[in-house]
Write a protein that holds these residues in place. Structure first.
Motif, PDB file in Angstrom:
ATOM      1  N   ASP A  93       0.797  -1.224   0.000  1.00 36.30           N
ATOM      2  CA  ASP A  93       0.000   0.000   0.000  1.00 36.30           C
ATOM      3  C   ASP A  93       0.831   1.277   0.000  1.00 36.30           C
ATOM      4  O   ASP A  93       0.705   2.118  -0.885  1.00 36.30           O
ATOM      5  N   PHE A  94       1.713   1.453   0.992  1.00 35.94           N
ATOM      6  CA  PHE A  94       2.473   2.703   1.136  1.00 35.94           C
ATOM      7  C   PHE A  94       3.965   2.406   1.101  1.00 35.94           C
ATOM      8  O   PHE A  94       4.404   1.281   1.392  1.00 35.94           O
ATOM      9  N   THR A  95       4.724   3.417   0.746  1.00 39.55           N
ATOM     10  CA  THR A  95       6.171   3.225   0.635  1.00 39.55           C
ATOM     11  C   THR A  95       6.791   2.816   1.960  1.00 39.55           C
ATOM     12  O   THR A  95       7.755   2.045   1.990  1.00 39.55           O
ATOM     13  N   PRO A 125      -9.968  -0.593  -1.576  1.00 43.65           N
ATOM     14  CA  PRO A 125     -10.535   0.576  -0.878  1.00 43.65           C
ATOM     15  C   PRO A 125     -10.244   0.597   0.621  1.00 43.65           C
ATOM     16  O   PRO A 125     -10.332   1.663   1.246  1.00 43.65           O
ATOM     17  N   SER A 126      -9.887  -0.554   1.208  1.00 44.28           N
ATOM     18  CA  SER A 126      -9.567  -0.552   2.646  1.00 44.28           C
ATOM     19  C   SER A 126      -8.335   0.300   2.940  1.00 44.28           C
ATOM     20  O   SER A 126      -8.111   0.694   4.090  1.00 44.28           O
ATOM     21  N   ARG A 127      -7.550   0.623   1.911  1.00 46.99           N
ATOM     22  CA  ARG A 127      -6.387   1.477   2.121  1.00 46.99           C
ATOM     23  C   ARG A 127      -6.797   2.896   2.493  1.00 46.99           C
ATOM     24  O   ARG A 127      -5.996   3.631   3.072  1.00 46.99           O
ATOM     25  N   LEU A 128      -8.021   3.288   2.182  1.00 45.52           N
ATOM     26  CA  LEU A 128      -8.523   4.594   2.636  1.00 45.52           C
ATOM     27  C   LEU A 128      -8.607   4.618   4.156  1.00 45.52           C
ATOM     28  O   LEU A 128      -8.196   5.600   4.808  1.00 45.52           O
ATOM     29  N   ILE A 129      -9.150   3.549   4.748  1.00 48.02           N
ATOM     30  CA  ILE A 129      -9.237   3.463   6.212  1.00 48.02           C
ATOM     31  C   ILE A 129      -7.845   3.351   6.812  1.00 48.02           C
ATOM     32  O   ILE A 129      -7.540   3.964   7.832  1.00 48.02           O
ATOM     33  N   ARG A 130      -6.984   2.570   6.151  1.00 47.90           N
ATOM     34  CA  ARG A 130      -5.623   2.372   6.671  1.00 47.90           C
ATOM     35  C   ARG A 130      -4.847   3.674   6.649  1.00 47.90           C
ATOM     36  O   ARG A 130      -4.090   3.981   7.581  1.00 47.90           O
ATOM     37  N   ALA A 131      -5.004   4.468   5.593  1.00 50.43           N
ATOM     38  CA  ALA A 131      -4.306   5.754   5.525  1.00 50.43           C
ATOM     39  C   ALA A 131      -4.740   6.668   6.662  1.00 50.43           C
ATOM     40  O   ALA A 131      -3.913   7.348   7.287  1.00 50.43           O
ATOM     41  N   THR A 132      -6.030   6.679   6.953  1.00 52.92           N
ATOM     42  CA  THR A 132      -6.540   7.507   8.052  1.00 52.92           C
ATOM     43  C   THR A 132      -6.004   7.005   9.392  1.00 52.92           C
ATOM     44  O   THR A 132      -5.626   7.810  10.265  1.00 52.92           O
ATOM     45  N   ASN A 135     -14.310  -5.342   0.903  1.00 54.11           N
ATOM     46  CA  ASN A 135     -14.781  -6.701   1.196  1.00 54.11           C
ATOM     47  C   ASN A 135     -14.759  -6.965   2.704  1.00 54.11           C
ATOM     48  O   ASN A 135     -14.142  -6.238   3.479  1.00 54.11           O
ATOM     49  N   HIS A 136     -15.419  -8.045   3.123  1.00 58.77           N
ATOM     50  CA  HIS A 136     -15.574  -8.346   4.552  1.00 58.77           C
ATOM     51  C   HIS A 136     -14.241  -8.699   5.208  1.00 58.77           C
ATOM     52  O   HIS A 136     -14.027  -8.375   6.382  1.00 58.77           O
ATOM     53  N   ARG A 137     -13.360  -9.353   4.460  1.00 62.21           N
ATOM     54  CA  ARG A 137     -12.059  -9.701   5.049  1.00 62.21           C
ATOM     55  C   ARG A 137     -11.283  -8.451   5.432  1.00 62.21           C
ATOM     56  O   ARG A 137     -10.686  -8.380   6.516  1.00 62.21           O
ATOM     57  N   SER A 138     -11.290  -7.444   4.574  1.00 59.38           N
ATOM     58  CA  SER A 138     -10.577  -6.198   4.868  1.00 59.38           C
ATOM     59  C   SER A 138     -11.203  -5.470   6.056  1.00 59.38           C
ATOM     60  O   SER A 138     -10.493  -4.883   6.878  1.00 59.38           O
ATOM     61  N   ILE A 139     -12.532  -5.513   6.159  1.00 61.21           N
ATOM     62  CA  ILE A 139     -13.206  -4.889   7.312  1.00 61.21           C
ATOM     63  C   ILE A 139     -12.767  -5.564   8.602  1.00 61.21           C
ATOM     64  O   ILE A 139     -12.469  -4.907   9.612  1.00 61.21           O
ATOM     65  N   PRO A 150      -6.662   3.880  21.203  1.00 60.44           N
ATOM     66  CA  PRO A 150      -7.765   3.504  20.304  1.00 60.44           C
ATOM     67  C   PRO A 150      -8.874   4.544  20.239  1.00 60.44           C
ATOM     68  O   PRO A 150      -9.523   4.688  19.194  1.00 60.44           O
ATOM     69  N   LEU A 151      -9.092   5.284  21.316  1.00 62.49           N
ATOM     70  CA  LEU A 151     -10.160   6.287  21.308  1.00 62.49           C
ATOM     71  C   LEU A 151      -9.866   7.384  20.295  1.00 62.49           C
ATOM     72  O   LEU A 151     -10.764   7.836  19.570  1.00 62.49           O
ATOM     73  N   HIS A 152      -8.617   7.805  20.210  1.00 57.13           N
ATOM     74  CA  HIS A 152      -8.232   8.824  19.226  1.00 57.13           C
ATOM     75  C   HIS A 152      -8.414   8.297  17.806  1.00 57.13           C
ATOM     76  O   HIS A 152      -8.893   9.036  16.924  1.00 57.13           O
ATOM     77  N   ILE A 153      -8.082   7.046  17.570  1.00 59.27           N
ATOM     78  CA  ILE A 153      -8.229   6.459  16.240  1.00 59.27           C
ATOM     79  C   ILE A 153      -9.702   6.388  15.848  1.00 59.27           C
ATOM     80  O   ILE A 153     -10.087   6.730  14.708  1.00 59.27           O
ATOM     81  N   VAL A 154     -10.549   5.957  16.780  1.00 62.73           N
ATOM     82  CA  VAL A 154     -11.984   5.824  16.489  1.00 62.73           C
ATOM     83  C   VAL A 154     -12.597   7.184  16.173  1.00 62.73           C
ATOM     84  O   VAL A 154     -13.412   7.321  15.250  1.00 62.73           O
ATOM     85  N   ARG A 155     -12.200   8.187  16.907  1.00 65.00           N
ATOM     86  CA  ARG A 155     -12.743   9.528  16.650  1.00 65.00           C
ATOM     87  C   ARG A 155     -12.308  10.030  15.274  1.00 65.00           C
ATOM     88  O   ARG A 155     -13.082  10.688  14.572  1.00 65.00           O
ATOM     89  N   THR A 156     -11.069   9.731  14.881  1.00 61.40           N
ATOM     90  CA  THR A 156     -10.592  10.149  13.563  1.00 61.40           C
ATOM     91  C   THR A 156     -11.334   9.405  12.455  1.00 61.40           C
ATOM     92  O   THR A 156     -11.691   9.999  11.421  1.00 61.40           O
ATOM     93  N   LEU A 157     -11.572   8.112  12.656  1.00 63.17           N
ATOM     94  CA  LEU A 157     -12.316   7.340  11.662  1.00 63.17           C
ATOM     95  C   LEU A 157     -13.749   7.842  11.521  1.00 63.17           C
ATOM     96  O   LEU A 157     -14.291   7.900  10.408  1.00 63.17           O
ATOM     97  N   GLU A 158     -14.344   8.205  12.639  1.00 61.60           N
ATOM     98  CA  GLU A 158     -15.713   8.725  12.572  1.00 61.60           C
ATOM     99  C   GLU A 158     -15.750  10.067  11.833  1.00 61.60           C
ATOM    100  O   GLU A 158     -16.691  10.351  11.072  1.00 61.60           O
TER     101      GLU A 158
END
Length: 515
Positions: A127-129, A172-179, A210-214, A227-235
């Motif tokens: 995904d990323f360098t 498309p899961s790389r969008l979530i991973r980038a965030t 896909n479900h595996r990536s989720i 984890p709380l900071h990550i969840v807030r950023t994802l939201e």
């Protein structure tokens, strides 16, 4: 090469180092080339905590499964399509072994077509360098860093850069991973990466995830340090509802999650290393419905994580019951119970305990009772030869601590009175040094020569006098040496004058007169 091996060895924990050696040796025995890849290499170079180990082998990792289990590894799950193994190495080290492969996407959102490849081609599919680096663990090239996309430079610049233009389209899961990476590392997206990110978001490519990536993204939330900071950023980016349609930060127990993070840090400082991931998932989903929780669990690939999450409440309730009963009636019994309990249970119960007595005992276990250890008289124990070299030392130190904890030893005098009968006998004095013939000869040569009684003051030999045996008497104290006074100068008499050697005149003979 040696620099990266040295960096790896000082950055990995002892358990992780043993895990690398174990997997490396098994792969070599199977004649497979093996590399440390992905996030492990990124975290080694960047200095962030190394959360898990990612291995890539040129071959089929499923063939290593039996040998890994014989060596003590626990296989959590396997992916038959990708031929990947998810396992727990000895020391609770999470690891993943994947084959070197290429991935070709025919349609957006469809699983890729996988084919075996070399390690360089495997790095191209990532995904990323910063994740497209590998560290060789093979003989002859061990420590060689492969970085075809200059990921080390992006780590130094603290940037997230995708490898190619279609990175977010293919997966498309790389969008979530980038965030998630941007929130964890506090690194921004590189300018072109940000533009592609926005384009993929506006075109709703996330709908093809896909479900595996989720499931993989949900699992990664459990291992985040905050984890709380990550969840807030994802939201904020509308990705949290992708993981579950009803998931919001309002469904998260933020207070419990914050307390969990603080308690875990406190336990780490005391030398405990609990795995907080089951408890993190518990607080992240504490206000979701049972159906939503079941859906989340079904998507997570690691089955051991799901089982630990399910058993969390039951095990903690059992521990709370034992702490409230006779088994923990005294401080020493409570200490013993909490010391033998799984640290994950102690961590979770410290946050969720509803009984005041149970919560207070756990608090004392972390704070008040540990100060009692400072009252153990270590200097006096050393004087009594009760040292760590003594086989009974651990038991003696533990017994003293338990008695101090229960208040049965209230003063230093009482403590020493208890310790003295347990002290070993003092070691015997060392034997006098033995002097050999050579030492005696050297000593005799250095000693001053004794006067010979057979020689008198005049220098003539005298007859030896037979000594009569007499009781030994102490020698008289030695007299100080007499310093000879300088002799006075005697004036010399003047030498007699010599008479001049003049010839003495001869007396004239008297002449005879003739008559």
């Amino acid at each position: 090469m040696a620099d990266y091996i040295y960096t790896m060895e000082i950055r990995l924990t002892p358990d992780q180092q043993r895990g690398v050696t174990l997997v490396q040796d098994i792969a070599r025995a199977a004649e497979m080339n093996i590399y440390l890849t992905g996030g492990a290499v990124r975290d080694i170079i960047s200095g962030f905590p190394i959360r898990d180990l990612d291995f890539t082998v040129q071959g089929n990792p499923l063939k290593l499964q039996k040998e890994l289990e014989r060596a003590g590894a626990v296989v959590s799950s396997t992916d038959e399509d990708l031929k990947a193994i998810y396992l727990i190495l000895p020391g609770k080290v999470r690891a993943e072994i994947s084959p070197a492969r290429t991935e070709r996407y025919d349609k957006v959102g469809k699983p890729p077509i996988v084919a075996p490849s070399t390690i360089i081609e495997d790095l191209r599919r990532r995904d990323f360098t910063v994740n497209a680096m590998a560290l060789s663990l093979n003989p002859g090239s061990r420590g060689l860093l492969m970085d075809p996309f200059n990921g080390a430079a992006d780590i130094e610049a603290k940037l997230l850069r995708v490898l190619h233009n279609y990175a977010f389209v293919e997966d498309p899961s790389r969008l979530i991973r980038a965030t998630r990476f941007a929130a964890r590392f506090h690194w921004p997206l590189e300018e072109r990466t940000q533009a592609r990110y926005q384009s993929a978001k506006e075109n709703n490519y996330i709908d093809h995830i896909n479900h595996r990536s989720i499931g993989l993204e949900i699992e990664q939330l459990a291992y985040e340090d905050d984890p709380l900071h990550i969840v807030r950023t994802l939201e904020k980016e509308d990705w949290l509802k992708v993981l579950n349609p009803h998931w919001t930060t309002a469904k998260v127990d933020a207070v419990g999650l914050s307390q969990l993070v603080k308690t875990r840090q406190q336990m780490n400082e005391l030398g405990y290393t609990p795995d907080p991931s089951p408890a993190v998932l518990y607080f992240l989903t504490s206000r979701l419905s049972d159906k939503d929780v079941a859906d989340v669990r079904r998507m997570i690939p690691r089955k051991d994580l799901i089982e630990a999450w399910k058993d969390l409440e039951d095990n903690s309730k059992d521990l709370a019951k034992r702490l409230a009963g006779k088994e923990a009636a005294t401080p020493s019994r409570t200490w013993k119970l909490l010391s033998e309990a799984r640290p994950e249970m102690t961590l979770f119960l410290a946050v969720t305990a509803k009984q005041q007595a149970v919560a207070q005992k756990i608090k004392n276990f972390f704070t008040k009772w540990r100060q009692v250890q400072q009252r153990i008289p270590l200097p006096e124990m050393t004087e009594l030869f009760i040292t760590p070299q003594l086989p009974e030392y651990p038991k003696i130190a533990h017994d003293v601590f338990m008695l101090l904890l229960d208040g049965r030893l209230r003063s230093r005098t009482e403590t020493l009175k208890f310790l003295k009968p347990l002290a070993p006998p003092p070691p015997p004095p060392p034997p006098p040094p033995k002097r050999g013939r050579a030492a005696k000869a050297a000593a005799a040569a250095q000693a001053p020569a004794a006067p010979n009684p057979a020689i008198g003051k005049t220098g003539k030999k005298t007859k030896p006098v037979a000594h009569v045996a007499s009781p030994v008497a102490p020698a008289p104290p030695a007299k100080p040496p007499v310093v000879a006074k300088p002799a006075k100068a005697v004036p010399k008499k003047p030498a007699p004058k010599k008479k001049s050697a003049k010839p003495t005149p001869k007396k004239a003979k008297p002449k005879k007169h003739k008559r």
